[in-house]
Scaffold this active site. Structure first.
Site, PDB file in Angstrom:
ATOM      1  N   ASP A  59       9.163   1.261   5.851  1.00 56.88           N
ATOM      2  CA  ASP A  59       8.910   0.217   5.873  1.00 56.88           C
ATOM      3  C   ASP A  59       8.558  -0.373   4.267  1.00 56.88           C
ATOM      4  O   ASP A  59       8.159   0.579   3.627  1.00 56.88           O
ATOM      5  CB  ASP A  59       7.899  -0.203   7.038  1.00 56.88           C
ATOM      6  CG  ASP A  59       6.560   0.662   7.046  1.00 56.88           C
ATOM      7  OD1 ASP A  59       6.237   1.014   5.913  1.00 56.88           O
ATOM      8  OD2 ASP A  59       6.299   0.999   7.990  1.00 56.88           O
ATOM      9  N   ASP A 118       5.801  -2.816   2.095  1.00 56.34           N
ATOM     10  CA  ASP A 118       4.651  -3.486   1.704  1.00 56.34           C
ATOM     11  C   ASP A 118       4.853  -3.973   0.586  1.00 56.34           C
ATOM     12  O   ASP A 118       5.153  -3.653  -0.436  1.00 56.34           O
ATOM     13  CB  ASP A 118       3.590  -2.884   1.729  1.00 56.34           C
ATOM     14  CG  ASP A 118       3.396  -1.796   2.942  1.00 56.34           C
ATOM     15  OD1 ASP A 118       3.194  -2.356   4.037  1.00 56.34           O
ATOM     16  OD2 ASP A 118       3.527  -0.501   2.881  1.00 56.34           O
ATOM     17  N   ASP A 155      -5.866   4.002  -1.882  1.00 58.10           N
ATOM     18  CA  ASP A 155      -6.309   5.196  -1.586  1.00 58.10           C
ATOM     19  C   ASP A 155      -5.768   6.350  -2.528  1.00 58.10           C
ATOM     20  O   ASP A 155      -6.723   7.131  -3.113  1.00 58.10           O
ATOM     21  CB  ASP A 155      -6.276   5.795  -0.330  1.00 58.10           C
ATOM     22  CG  ASP A 155      -4.772   5.626   0.526  1.00 58.10           C
ATOM     23  OD1 ASP A 155      -3.748   5.092  -0.645  1.00 58.10           O
ATOM     24  OD2 ASP A 155      -4.397   5.877   1.619  1.00 58.10           O
TER      25      ASP A 155
HETATM   26  P1  ATP Z   1       3.605   5.632   5.279  1.00 56.62           P
HETATM   27  O1  ATP Z   1       4.154   4.149   5.430  1.00 56.62           O
HETATM   28  O2  ATP Z   1       4.663   6.620   4.716  1.00 56.62           O
HETATM   29  O3  ATP Z   1       2.871   6.056   6.587  1.00 56.62           O
HETATM   30  P2  ATP Z   1       1.985   4.445   3.388  1.00 56.62           P
HETATM   31  O4  ATP Z   1       1.317   4.832   2.175  1.00 56.62           O
HETATM   32  O5  ATP Z   1       3.095   3.307   3.007  1.00 56.62           O
HETATM   33  O6  ATP Z   1       2.584   5.453   4.112  1.00 56.62           O
HETATM   34  P3  ATP Z   1       0.602   2.344   5.077  1.00 56.62           P
HETATM   35  O7  ATP Z   1      -0.276   2.711   6.091  1.00 56.62           O
HETATM   36  O8  ATP Z   1       2.046   1.479   5.215  1.00 56.62           O
HETATM   37  O9  ATP Z   1       0.830   3.873   4.303  1.00 56.62           O
HETATM   38  O10 ATP Z   1      -0.227   1.576   3.742  1.00 56.62           O
HETATM   39  C1  ATP Z   1       0.622   1.152   2.730  1.00 56.62           C
HETATM   40  C2  ATP Z   1      -0.350   1.177   1.391  1.00 56.62           C
HETATM   41  O11 ATP Z   1      -1.812   0.530   1.700  1.00 56.62           O
HETATM   42  C3  ATP Z   1      -0.602   2.384   1.179  1.00 56.62           C
HETATM   43  O12 ATP Z   1       0.236   3.024   0.167  1.00 56.62           O
HETATM   44  C4  ATP Z   1      -1.992   2.498   0.192  1.00 56.62           C
HETATM   45  O13 ATP Z   1      -1.618   1.997  -0.717  1.00 56.62           O
HETATM   46  C5  ATP Z   1      -2.848   1.290   1.175  1.00 56.62           C
HETATM   47  N1  ATP Z   1      -3.591   1.956   2.165  1.00 56.62           N
HETATM   48  C6  ATP Z   1      -3.367   2.289   3.343  1.00 56.62           C
HETATM   49  N2  ATP Z   1      -4.365   2.960   4.157  1.00 56.62           N
HETATM   50  C7  ATP Z   1      -5.428   2.871   2.950  1.00 56.62           C
HETATM   51  C8  ATP Z   1      -6.617   3.504   3.435  1.00 56.62           C
HETATM   52  N3  ATP Z   1      -7.153   3.773   4.155  1.00 56.62           N
HETATM   53  N4  ATP Z   1      -7.536   3.014   2.088  1.00 56.62           N
HETATM   54  C9  ATP Z   1      -6.820   2.432   0.916  1.00 56.62           C
HETATM   55  N5  ATP Z   1      -5.581   2.026   0.800  1.00 56.62           N
HETATM   56  C10 ATP Z   1      -4.983   2.174   1.878  1.00 56.62           C
HETATM   57 MG    MG Z   2       3.942   2.120   4.516  1.00 55.31          MG
END
Ligand code: ATP
Ligand code: MG
Length: 454
Positions: free
Chosen positions: A74, A76, A148
């Protein structure tokens, strides 16, 4: 013991995060991600926002995934516009969350998650330092600091095709390293779920967790106990349905993190049959995810908790409870134990119970029961579950085979299969009940073995 651990964890003060100097601006000639490769919806959102004078970038997992050749799940977007400004620009959008406001913008079937640049300061925390609400907005540099991992703090501008990289995320990705931004202990304290994310992302992307980020996890795993159960459930689900569940769970065990996830996993994994069952279930899920087949959370949790259910069910029967009520009581007992740590949603719990309940019906291979079972809407899922049990060695291998043949046979072959099953001494509770009724109708002297000694 727990108090001592908590003291150790909390006595480490957070190192203040310093704002990075100028970020690296990496051109497409170096990183290779072209506008055409990213979602058209995300490009449109960035273009609209930039057109109104805001900054807007695709950020996070999508850019990280594209850089290593994975298809993003997805998209962001991070922007300097406030949630209200974003909402006003897109007709099909809505603000979600109160403590962490973000905007969902719909584009066709796709949902783009748009968040406003956040500042690390002034976040509301609980007594353990866990961030509870975080709606203070900041600059892009501040937003990068509160993400993170370095590989998650990459901002891609689809209009110029440039990556803005504040924390050497591109270099870390090239070196296959997952590095926490800032001081890992402080960052885990703010949000313990980051430990789970570290394990999940490392397993998913084939990265090594940087030693500084890995070292504190074992000590700090206990902080997961303060995380709301609904959030733990979501994270667990992400982890288990990532297509890398086997790798994730192995790594979680190594880090001592599985305690916070599925409290019974420890006990379960100590029993050889159970362990085999769980790994098979996880392998099965991974290969389904990778083949783009559907995976239901109900099936997955039903499988992970099956060994525990099966043990509880047997215990209750040994204590004198009849098989059927014992099964249903065991279901409630096992799910209630999980609910304390993991808020399995009511719908998923319903699916789990249905799958479990159907397992006892595979024993009945006489009369009309098999015909009714194959017509059940969940027959296919419950048969998959039965197959898993057989592969793990919990039941005879020919049972799923028999049901597969029965489900696909014509009428005469079905009758033949039923005859063969009863000739093989299949459990036939319906008939037994009838026989015992008949027996009790007969004079007691005819069945002396049933008459209790005077
Ligand atoms: P995936 O979508 O593959 O699960 P993702 O890294 O995109 O991985 P998301 O939960 O969609 O995970 O989060 C989007 C972004 O928001 C992350 O890439 C990170 O930059 C930030 N993020 C998400 N969770 C946290 C957290 N707990 N602490 C700090 N930043 C976060
Ligand atoms: Mg994501």
């Amino acid at each position: 013991m727990i108090r001592k651990l908590l003291r150790r964890v909390f006595n480490h003060r957070a190192a203040p995060l310093s704002a990075p100097t100028e970020p690296a601006r990496i051109p497409v000639s170096q990183h290779g991600i072209q506008r055409g490769q990213v979602s058209a919806g995300a490009v449109k959102v960035c273009a609209t926002l930039q057109d109104r004078g805001h900054q807007a970038y695709i950020v996070g997992g999508a850019i990280r995934d594209l850089l290593i050749g994975h298809l993003p799940k997805d998209y962001d977007v991070a922007t300097s516009a406030t949630p209200e400004e974003v909402r006003a620009l897109f007709r099909r959008s809505r603000i979600i969350g109160r403590r962490f406001k973000i905007v969902h913008v719909l584009n066709g079937l796709e949902t783009i998650e748009v968040s406003t640049f956040r500042a690390a300061q002034n976040a509301e925390t609980d007594q353990h330092g866990r961030v509870l609400a975080d709606n203070s907005y900041g600059s892009q540099a501040e937003d990068a600091i509160r993400r993170d991992f370095t590989v998650n703090a990459l901002y891609y501008d689809p209009l110029t095709e440039t990556i803005v990289d504040y924390h050497h995320g591109v270099a870390d990705l090239q070196q296959k390293t997952l590095r926490v931004i800032g001081e890992p202990r402080a960052r885990y304290r703010e949000d313990p779920v980051r430990m789970l994310r570290a394990v999940r992302l490392a397993a998913k992307l084939g990265l090594i967790i940087d030693p500084a980020a890995r070292a504190p996890i074992r000590d700090m795993a206990i902080l997961l106990e303060n995380v709301p159960t609904a959030r733990l459930f979501d994270e667990t689900l992400k982890l288990l349905m990532s297509g890398n569940a086997v790798r994730c769970i192995s790594q979680l065990r190594e880090e001592g993190l599985h305690h916070g996830l599925l409290p019974l996993l420890d006990i379960i994994l100590d029993q050889p049959i159970a362990e085999r069952f769980i790994w098979l279930a996880l392998e099965n899920t991974d290969s389904r995810v990778r083949a783009d087949k559907s995976v239901s959370p109900g099936f997955l949790f039903a499988a992970l908790l099956w060994p525990e259910l099966s043990r509880t069910w047997k215990e209750r029967q040994a204590a004198g409870e009849a098989s059927h009520p014992a099964l249903f009581d065991a279901m409630d007992e096992v799910l209630a134990a999980q609910a304390q740590r993991l808020a399995i949603t009511r719908r998923v719990a319903g699916d789990i119970k249905e799958l479990w309940g159907l397992q006892s019906r595979f024993d009945k291979r006489t009369g009309r029961a098999p015909y009714r079972l194959i017509e059940h809407p969940k027959f296919r899922a419950s048969w998959d579950f039965l197959l898993l049990r057989a592969q793990a060695g919990g039941i005879p291998e020919d049972l799923p085979d028999w049901w597969h043949r029965f489900a696909h046979a014509g009428q005469s072959e079905r009758e033949e299969l039923l005859r063969a099953a009863s000739a093989n001494g299949v459990k036939a509770p319906a008939r037994k009940r009838r026989r015992s009724r008949r027996k009790s109708a007969e004079p007691k002297t005819a069945v002396p073995e049933l008459v209790p000694a005077p």
